[in-house]
Design a protein around this motif. Structure first.
Motif, PDB file in Angstrom:
ATOM      1  N   ASP A   1     -18.811  57.825 123.980  1.00 14.08           N
ATOM      2  CA  ASP A   1     -18.333  58.468 125.223  1.00 14.08           C
ATOM      3  C   ASP A   1     -17.492  59.414 124.952  1.00 14.08           C
ATOM      4  OD1 ASP A   1     -19.514  56.355 127.107  1.00 14.08           O
ATOM      5  OD2 ASP A   1     -18.199  54.907 126.046  1.00 14.08           O
ATOM      6  N   GLY A   2     -16.635  59.545 123.941  1.00 14.82           N
ATOM      7  CA  GLY A   2     -15.782  60.712 123.474  1.00 14.82           C
ATOM      8  C   GLY A   2     -15.443  60.725 122.217  1.00 14.82           C
ATOM      9  N   LEU A   3     -14.894  61.958 121.724  1.00 12.91           N
ATOM     10  CA  LEU A   3     -14.789  62.460 120.379  1.00 12.91           C
ATOM     11  C   LEU A   3     -13.408  62.890 119.993  1.00 12.91           C
ATOM     12  CD1 LEU A   3     -18.224  63.677 119.150  1.00 12.91           C
ATOM     13  CD2 LEU A   3     -17.378  61.525 118.847  1.00 12.91           C
ATOM     14  N   VAL A   4     -12.600  62.585 119.370  1.00  7.36           N
ATOM     15  CA  VAL A   4     -11.382  63.201 118.774  1.00  7.36           C
ATOM     16  C   VAL A   4     -11.654  63.917 117.653  1.00  7.36           C
ATOM     17  CG1 VAL A   4      -8.829  62.920 117.982  1.00  7.36           C
ATOM     18  CG2 VAL A   4      -9.763  61.354 119.838  1.00  7.36           C
ATOM     19  N   CYS A   5     -11.285  65.208 117.784  1.00  8.49           N
ATOM     20  CA  CYS A   5     -11.700  66.117 116.619  1.00  8.49           C
ATOM     21  C   CYS A   5     -10.150  66.534 116.004  1.00  8.49           C
ATOM     22  CB  CYS A   5     -11.951  67.586 117.133  1.00  8.49           C
ATOM     23  SG  CYS A   5     -13.844  67.461 117.793  1.00  8.49           S
TER      24      CYS A   5
ATOM     25  N   ARG B   1     -19.092  68.343 123.048  1.00  7.47           N
ATOM     26  CA  ARG B   1     -17.861  69.104 123.385  1.00  7.47           C
ATOM     27  C   ARG B   1     -16.953  68.924 124.466  1.00  7.47           C
ATOM     28  NH1 ARG B   1     -19.787  74.486 123.236  1.00  7.47           N
ATOM     29  NH2 ARG B   1     -20.676  73.945 121.277  1.00  7.47           N
ATOM     30  N   ASP B   2     -17.752  68.756 125.786  1.00 10.40           N
ATOM     31  CA  ASP B   2     -17.187  68.496 126.912  1.00 10.40           C
ATOM     32  C   ASP B   2     -16.399  67.296 126.996  1.00 10.40           C
ATOM     33  OD1 ASP B   2     -18.021  71.175 127.450  1.00 10.40           O
ATOM     34  OD2 ASP B   2     -19.574  70.089 128.701  1.00 10.40           O
ATOM     35  N   ALA B   3     -16.791  66.461 125.988  1.00 14.17           N
ATOM     36  CA  ALA B   3     -16.089  64.958 126.073  1.00 14.17           C
ATOM     37  C   ALA B   3     -15.248  64.935 124.794  1.00 14.17           C
ATOM     38  CB  ALA B   3     -17.333  64.105 126.130  1.00 14.17           C
ATOM     39  N   SER B   4     -14.623  65.988 124.322  1.00 13.15           N
ATOM     40  CA  SER B   4     -13.726  65.884 123.134  1.00 13.15           C
ATOM     41  C   SER B   4     -12.282  66.380 123.512  1.00 13.15           C
ATOM     42  CB  SER B   4     -14.394  66.595 121.979  1.00 13.15           C
ATOM     43  OG  SER B   4     -14.298  68.132 122.485  1.00 13.15           O
ATOM     44  N   ALA B   5     -11.629  66.062 122.373  1.00  9.92           N
ATOM     45  CA  ALA B   5     -10.117  66.478 122.576  1.00  9.92           C
ATOM     46  C   ALA B   5      -9.753  66.978 121.096  1.00  9.92           C
ATOM     47  CB  ALA B   5      -9.265  65.483 122.988  1.00  9.92           C
ATOM     48  N   LEU B   6      -8.945  67.878 120.956  1.00 10.67           N
ATOM     49  CA  LEU B   6      -8.490  68.445 119.836  1.00 10.67           C
ATOM     50  C   LEU B   6      -7.059  67.827 119.309  1.00 10.67           C
ATOM     51  CD1 LEU B   6      -8.743  70.118 117.063  1.00 10.67           C
ATOM     52  CD2 LEU B   6      -7.882  72.272 118.407  1.00 10.67           C
ATOM     53  N   ILE B   7      -7.179  67.010 118.378  1.00 11.28           N
ATOM     54  CA  ILE B   7      -5.725  66.328 118.274  1.00 11.28           C
ATOM     55  C   ILE B   7      -5.697  66.348 116.738  1.00 11.28           C
ATOM     56  CG2 ILE B   7      -4.293  64.270 118.674  1.00 11.28           C
ATOM     57  CD1 ILE B   7      -6.013  63.528 121.042  1.00 11.28           C
ATOM     58  N   PRO B   8      -4.666  67.120 116.113  1.00  8.39           N
ATOM     59  CA  PRO B   8      -4.622  67.234 114.641  1.00  8.39           C
ATOM     60  C   PRO B   8      -3.958  66.089 114.258  1.00  8.39           C
ATOM     61  CG  PRO B   8      -3.916  69.099 115.752  1.00  8.39           C
ATOM     62  CD  PRO B   8      -4.068  68.195 116.937  1.00  8.39           C
ATOM     63  N   ASN B   9      -4.321  65.825 112.690  1.00 10.27           N
ATOM     64  CA  ASN B   9      -3.468  64.667 112.040  1.00 10.27           C
ATOM     65  C   ASN B   9      -2.028  65.110 112.195  1.00 10.27           C
ATOM     66  OD1 ASN B   9      -5.844  63.213 111.826  1.00 10.27           O
ATOM     67  ND2 ASN B   9      -5.828  63.817 109.574  1.00 10.27           N
ATOM     68  N   TRP B  10      -1.188  64.157 111.504  1.00 13.06           N
ATOM     69  CA  TRP B  10       0.293  64.402 111.490  1.00 13.06           C
ATOM     70  C   TRP B  10       0.607  64.078 109.990  1.00 13.06           C
ATOM     71  CZ3 TRP B  10      -2.658  60.866 114.383  1.00 13.06           C
ATOM     72  CH2 TRP B  10      -2.862  59.624 113.528  1.00 13.06           C
ATOM     73  N   THR B  11       2.035  64.235 109.967  1.00 15.29           N
ATOM     74  CA  THR B  11       2.763  63.968 108.707  1.00 15.29           C
ATOM     75  C   THR B  11       3.888  63.136 109.210  1.00 15.29           C
ATOM     76  OG1 THR B  11       3.724  64.519 106.562  1.00 15.29           O
ATOM     77  CG2 THR B  11       3.906  65.913 108.385  1.00 15.29           C
ATOM     78  N   VAL B  12       4.207  62.228 108.295  1.00 16.28           N
ATOM     79  CA  VAL B  12       5.664  61.305 108.707  1.00 16.28           C
ATOM     80  C   VAL B  12       6.832  61.554 107.742  1.00 16.28           C
ATOM     81  CG1 VAL B  12       6.609  59.198 108.645  1.00 16.28           C
ATOM     82  CG2 VAL B  12       3.973  59.395 109.440  1.00 16.28           C
TER      83      VAL B  12
END
Length: 346
Positions: free
Chosen positions: A129-133, A147-158
């Protein structure tokens, strides 16, 4: 009050690398306010390194193991159980199995999303249904519908949990173990030793750079190319192989600079960790690295270029510590955005 979600994460791997760390950290922060279940293979131990996600999971995360029949039946059972509000898959094996079950009408009605830790493949992700890039290059390459069902959410560091004193002690101990001379510069590289990481080219560049006698290259990791890489570095005491380490990213305290020579890096988590440690960095302009260093083009070099990598090593040898703005890469903000993405569907 925001409703509590019942989240099922699906992963089918036998190693502990960037994706597994990502999932362990994400599931831990989600478990503070949601009910989180993780479906894993029956055996998750890397036969080469011994790495295993099991030792890094939060106790509040419920772990379900596939049985003797395999991952697919266990997955089908979870999808049809009615126990989950959202299913979140990671990497191709788990994602492709969910897609197959959905296309076959065997997955129930629970919404399914995936994080793209690598490239998009319709066979694996086309029924989601959706993709996190995690990087812009992924989102740009998606078919229009996805693409319309996606979100751009970068990785992180702790940020490191250890104290400054503990990191200083680790630095002293490791540099003594590696026999780093007084005043010597240590340039680090880390990752699974596979062709894509391009460590062979890094060794060639190191030989060509002809750095100062006290400068050392420390290569952390293991993989199928390790023997060939050690053979290429034979007779070079200035190139040190540590093998697979479980004390990353704390071990970065022992370094003075860091280099990423990959042909392609889907995101570049180890680069983020080096920046969090305040190290000057050099990385090939490939994949997610271009997002991370968009404001620091002086740290980028052309991919697969011996000359560019050689010059990058020479710059790192004399580079000073660098304080990076890491505010974009905090797990709390990322987890909130992931939750908001879930709520599009449930």
């Amino acid at each position: 009050m925001t409703s509590r979600l019942r989240i099922l994460h699906c992963l089918s791997t036998r190693e502990f690398a960037g994706t597994e760390r990502h999932l362990a950290e994400l599931s831990a922060i989600q478990a503070q306010s949601h009910d989180v279940t993780l479906l894993l293979d029956r055996n998750t131990v890397d036969p080469l390194t011994g790495g295993d996600i099991s030792g890094f999971l939060c106790p509040e995360v419920k772990v379900v193991r596939a049985g003797r029949a395999g991952y697919l039946p266990a997955l089908a059972s979870e999808l049809r159980s009615g126990r989950h509000d959202i299913v979140h898959t990671h990497l191709g094996r788990a994602s492709a199995r969910v897609s197959w079950l959905r296309r076959a009408g065997l997955a129930g009605s629970v919404p399914v999303v995936a994080t793209l830790h690598t490239s998009y493949r319709g066979r694996s992700y086309g029924a989601h249904d959706g993709l996190v890039c995690i990087a812009s290059w992924q989102q740009e390459a998606l078919p229009e519908k996805q693409r319309d069902a996606s979100a751009l959410i970068p990785n992180w560091t702790v940020p490191p949990a250890s104290t400054c004193e503990a990191r200083a002690a680790l630095r002293e101990r490791m540099r003594r173990e590696w026999r780093i001379p007084d005043g010597g510069v240590v340039i680090g590289a880390a990752g699974r030793m596979v062709e894509e990481k391009n460590f062979g080219l890094l060794i060639q560049a190191w030989k060509q750079a002809e750095l100062k006698p006290g400068t050392r290259l420390v290569m952390m990791g293991d993989g199928p190319e390790r023997d060939a890489l050690q053979q290429a570095a034979q007779g070079r005491p200035d190139i040190i192989f540590t093998g697979y380490r479980t004390d990353m990213p704390d071990l970065l305290a022992a370094f003075d600079a860091f280099i990423v020579p990959s042909r392609h890096e889907p995101f570049g988590l180890v680069l983020l960790e080096a920046m969090e440690a305040g190290l000057p960095v050099c990385a090939t302009a490939a994949g997610g690295v271009k997002d991370i260093l968009a404001d620091a083009p002086d740290c980028l070099v052309a991919p697969d270029s011996l000359e560019a990598l050689t010059e990058g090593l020479r710059r790192l040898e004399s580079a000073a510590p660098r304080q990076w703005d890491m505010s974009r890469y905090r797990i709390g903000a990322a987890a909130s955005r992931v939750e908001a993405f879930y709520r599009r569907y449930c």
